[in-house]
Design a protein around this motif. Sequence first.
Motif, PDB file in Angstrom:
ATOM      1  N   GLY A  23       9.193   1.406   1.036  1.00 51.24           N
ATOM      2  CA  GLY A  23       9.847   0.683   2.119  1.00 51.24           C
ATOM      3  C   GLY A  23      10.126   1.518   3.345  1.00 51.24           C
ATOM      4  N   TYR A  24       9.253   2.463   3.654  1.00 51.39           N
ATOM      5  CA  TYR A  24       9.507   3.346   4.790  1.00 51.39           C
ATOM      6  C   TYR A  24       9.524   2.581   6.111  1.00 51.39           C
ATOM      7  N   GLU A  25      10.379   3.025   7.016  1.00 52.84           N
ATOM      8  CA  GLU A  25      10.534   2.424   8.332  1.00 52.84           C
ATOM      9  C   GLU A  25       9.298   2.720   9.181  1.00 52.84           C
ATOM     10  N   PRO A  38       0.827  -1.211   0.000  1.00 52.57           N
ATOM     11  CA  PRO A  38       0.000   0.000   0.000  1.00 52.57           C
ATOM     12  C   PRO A  38       0.859   1.259   0.000  1.00 52.57           C
ATOM     13  N   ASP A  39       0.288   2.356  -0.518  1.00 50.16           N
ATOM     14  CA  ASP A  39       1.025   3.624  -0.502  1.00 50.16           C
ATOM     15  C   ASP A  39       1.249   4.124   0.920  1.00 50.16           C
ATOM     16  N   PHE A  40       0.298   3.849   1.817  1.00 45.92           N
ATOM     17  CA  PHE A  40       0.432   4.195   3.228  1.00 45.92           C
ATOM     18  C   PHE A  40       0.091   2.960   4.060  1.00 45.92           C
ATOM     19  N   PHE A  41       0.906   2.693   5.096  1.00 44.64           N
ATOM     20  CA  PHE A  41       0.531   1.668   6.051  1.00 44.64           C
ATOM     21  C   PHE A  41      -0.626   2.182   6.907  1.00 44.64           C
ATOM     22  N   ASP A  42      -1.269   1.274   7.642  1.00 42.73           N
ATOM     23  CA  ASP A  42      -2.410   1.716   8.455  1.00 42.73           C
ATOM     24  C   ASP A  42      -1.965   2.546   9.654  1.00 42.73           C
ATOM     25  N   VAL A  43      -0.685   2.531   9.984  1.00 40.74           N
ATOM     26  CA  VAL A  43      -0.135   3.423  11.000  1.00 40.74           C
ATOM     27  C   VAL A  43       0.882   4.318  10.308  1.00 40.74           C
ATOM     28  N   ASN A  44       0.812   5.618  10.584  1.00 43.50           N
ATOM     29  CA  ASN A  44       1.733   6.542   9.935  1.00 43.50           C
ATOM     30  C   ASN A  44       2.047   7.685  10.894  1.00 43.50           C
ATOM     31  N   ASP A  45       3.281   7.719  11.368  1.00 40.24           N
ATOM     32  CA  ASP A  45       3.760   8.804  12.225  1.00 40.24           C
ATOM     33  C   ASP A  45       4.843   9.528  11.441  1.00 40.24           C
ATOM     34  N   PRO A  46       4.453  10.428  10.534  1.00 43.37           N
ATOM     35  CA  PRO A  46       5.389  10.948   9.546  1.00 43.37           C
ATOM     36  C   PRO A  46       6.414  11.922  10.128  1.00 43.37           C
ATOM     37  N   GLN A  56      11.101   7.085   8.062  1.00 38.94           N
ATOM     38  CA  GLN A  56       9.685   6.778   7.917  1.00 38.94           C
ATOM     39  C   GLN A  56       9.063   7.620   6.807  1.00 38.94           C
ATOM     40  N   HIS A  57       7.764   7.422   6.580  1.00 35.80           N
ATOM     41  CA  HIS A  57       7.034   8.192   5.579  1.00 35.80           C
ATOM     42  C   HIS A  57       7.186   9.686   5.898  1.00 35.80           C
ATOM     43  N   PRO A  58       7.478  10.504   4.896  1.00 35.01           N
ATOM     44  CA  PRO A  58       7.741  11.918   5.197  1.00 35.01           C
ATOM     45  C   PRO A  58       6.511  12.713   5.590  1.00 35.01           C
ATOM     46  N   VAL A  59       5.341  12.347   5.072  1.00 36.14           N
ATOM     47  CA  VAL A  59       4.149  13.185   5.208  1.00 36.14           C
ATOM     48  C   VAL A  59       2.912  12.314   5.403  1.00 36.14           C
TER      49      VAL A  59
END
Length: 808
Positions: free
Chosen positions: A534-536, A225-233, A519-522
């Motif tokens: 592959g964001y952490e 997925p483009d975003f995981f279900d948890v995202n602390d950018p 991790q995901h930037p935004v």
Amino acid sequence: MKYLKLVITFIATITVFYGFNTKLGSVPPIGKFLDPAGGVWQNDQEETIDGNVNIQGLSAPVTIHYDEQLIPHIFAQNDLDLYKAQGYITAKHRLWQMEFQTHAAAGRVSELIGSAGLNYDRSERRRGMGFGAEKALEKMRENPEAIKFLEAYRDGVNSYIRSLDAKTFPVEYKLLDYKPEAWTTKKTMLLLMYMTKMLAGGDNDLEYTNMLRKFGKERFDLLFPDFFDVNDPIIPKETDWSFIDVEITKTPEGQLPLDTIPQTIEKPNPDNGSNNWAVSGAKSTTGNPILANDPHLGLNLPSIWFVMQLSTPEYNTMGATLPGALGVISGFNNHIAWGETNATRDVLDWYKIEFKDNTRTEYKYDNQWRNTSVRIEEIKVKGAATVIDSVIYTHHGPVTYDHNFMSDNEKSGYAMKWVGHIGGNNQGAFLALNKSKNYDDYVNALKAYTAPAQNFVFASTEGDIAIWIQGLFPNKWKGQGKFLLDGSNPEHDWQSYIPQAFNAHTKNPERGFVSSANQHPVDKNYPFYVFNDGYETYRNRVINDFFNSKDKFSIDDFKALHNNNYNLKAAELLPFMFDSMDDSLMTSEEKEIYTQIKAWDFINDIEKLGPSIWSKWYSKLYHLTWDEFDTEEEALMSPYAYQTIYLMKTKPENEFMDIVETPEKETAQDLFLLSFKDTVKELMDWKAKNGDYNWQAYKGTHVGHLLQGLPAFSRFDLPIGGDRNIVNAASSTHGPSWRMIVEMSSPPKAFGIYPGGQSGNPGSAYYDNFIDDWAIGKYHELNFLYNAEATDQIMGTQTLTPIKYYED
């Protein structure tokens, strides 16, 4: 004496260099290597850190103070003399490493080790490493001052090289039986390309394309997925992006090519990552902002970093430098501190190229035929004939894969489009950071920076903290670059770039801290397309939870966070596994180990057994889950850890949980037990051969010499906890390569440590003397000198004295 150990281990490691004959393959004759007059013994000597040295081309004397850690503090009267001195001193301590890394970047390893390096060299040539270095140098030439600085550094390196003879060559030259060559400005660009490649994004377009064809879009989107279900950018959620007024690229019509390729060139190590953070004065126990940096790279000797202080009457800076590049890369001056983590952005895309015929002189583009160009790559091979590789270039970039390399179709190929080939004044960005005094200077310095994409953290004595996600980023249509693109379709080209002012960033956020950990930037509100490459998902949440846990933080808190061993990944999966498993199906031996891991507190400390059980268990479970991807017929990639665990917990009966080779229909719960039984068997086998499987012994963190297989030049079984996905990200071969903490007092107070030593000479006491302190989480206070006057911490002073420039 270290070289006595070398002689003992030399014969045991000789097979690394391919054979035992008169010349021992690529190794010099033993007599020459052990010659008392000019062989390895000549390298076992004390460091020269005082006296006068005549240097060609200096305009005024340069003072170098060495402190007790062998850190040079260079004081020059102007920039040109400073960078000339930096080149000289860096070469003095790290010459072989500088040259070896640029040989690797240029695809010239075969010159040193023979035909065993040929495939690697071809890959690097077809990756366009030399091409990218040349483009960067072209960009640098647009700034005459920057070129003068590069040339000054070059001249300093070459001044040191000219001072050597066969007797005083670094030991690795003797080991491989070759000699240094002159340094060039291109070599500095190659060193920066080496880092650009190492810190590139995941680059899995071709693997993703194969999976899209194999599994279909719905199943692919479930896995990636483009975003995981948890995202602390990195940039706090709900940031207002309404100031962005650039149109997002529209998605074109048409189909994507769904080609298959059986293998791809080597990717950057997935453990390459980093942590950084800064707290505001309001969140600091002293009222001053505090900044930390923690790049995670390969654990090698000589270390990737070399610590220096660089000073002129205009500025004074200190920190970690890259041997071969100018200035300080991660460090501080009297006014600001800065550091970097890998931004992991997708800035490398692949295009299918259709040639007109098998001459490959033309390729299809916009319903016409365009001319290709050819770059002739001449690869010299030690002990064998030179190999010629003709690499075709299109407007997209080099055709890496064709019928001559990893493919078999004479009329098609795959071309690489990479920001690393565009060229940028990345070196200039760091030199500007070295001189920056405030937030505006920092932002202006970053404007020139293009690749590799990095998260630049910042703090200043004025009280500001900030982070910019900086690089040259294509303004992509949604989904562009996730899969193989059509090289003949102009709408598949990169249509534009995100304006630098609209790169994601934040200054003085309300929460009082900034942080990044790959991790995901935004969040989803950022208008430009950002693919989950592959964001952490674990380190960043531990770090942010830590800074949300209380109001004030100290330098000691920063040290504790650097060395935090909490395993969030295990903590999120193991309780679910325990609740799902039936231990009545276990043997008594299995139940004993099951009891051990159930008692584990999810802390990866060195004396514990739980981390070893978890590490092996999760590895077994992961590969059992994704057995569908175990094939040599096409290049595939299994999903990332977070999504793997998400599927196990939310879709335990998904068809991917089924083991392909068995007639039964397995679920996640079945895999938990099967993989645990395999884990116990392997742990018992390991214990029988090696003893207790505590985490220090089982993980076996080691710092290996760049020429792998030389145990005399390496360090093994280090007492450091952590692991990948943990803030203390020390795995067996990767980990914290430079830990830095800076309090922005006036003057700044700084601490640093790295797993190595300042000297590149294995015979020196300063070769690996930092490693023991690094492993136990100890820091050294950095001796930041305010002027050229020696203090009581200085153990030697050397003066570089100008002489008339010598024309070669």
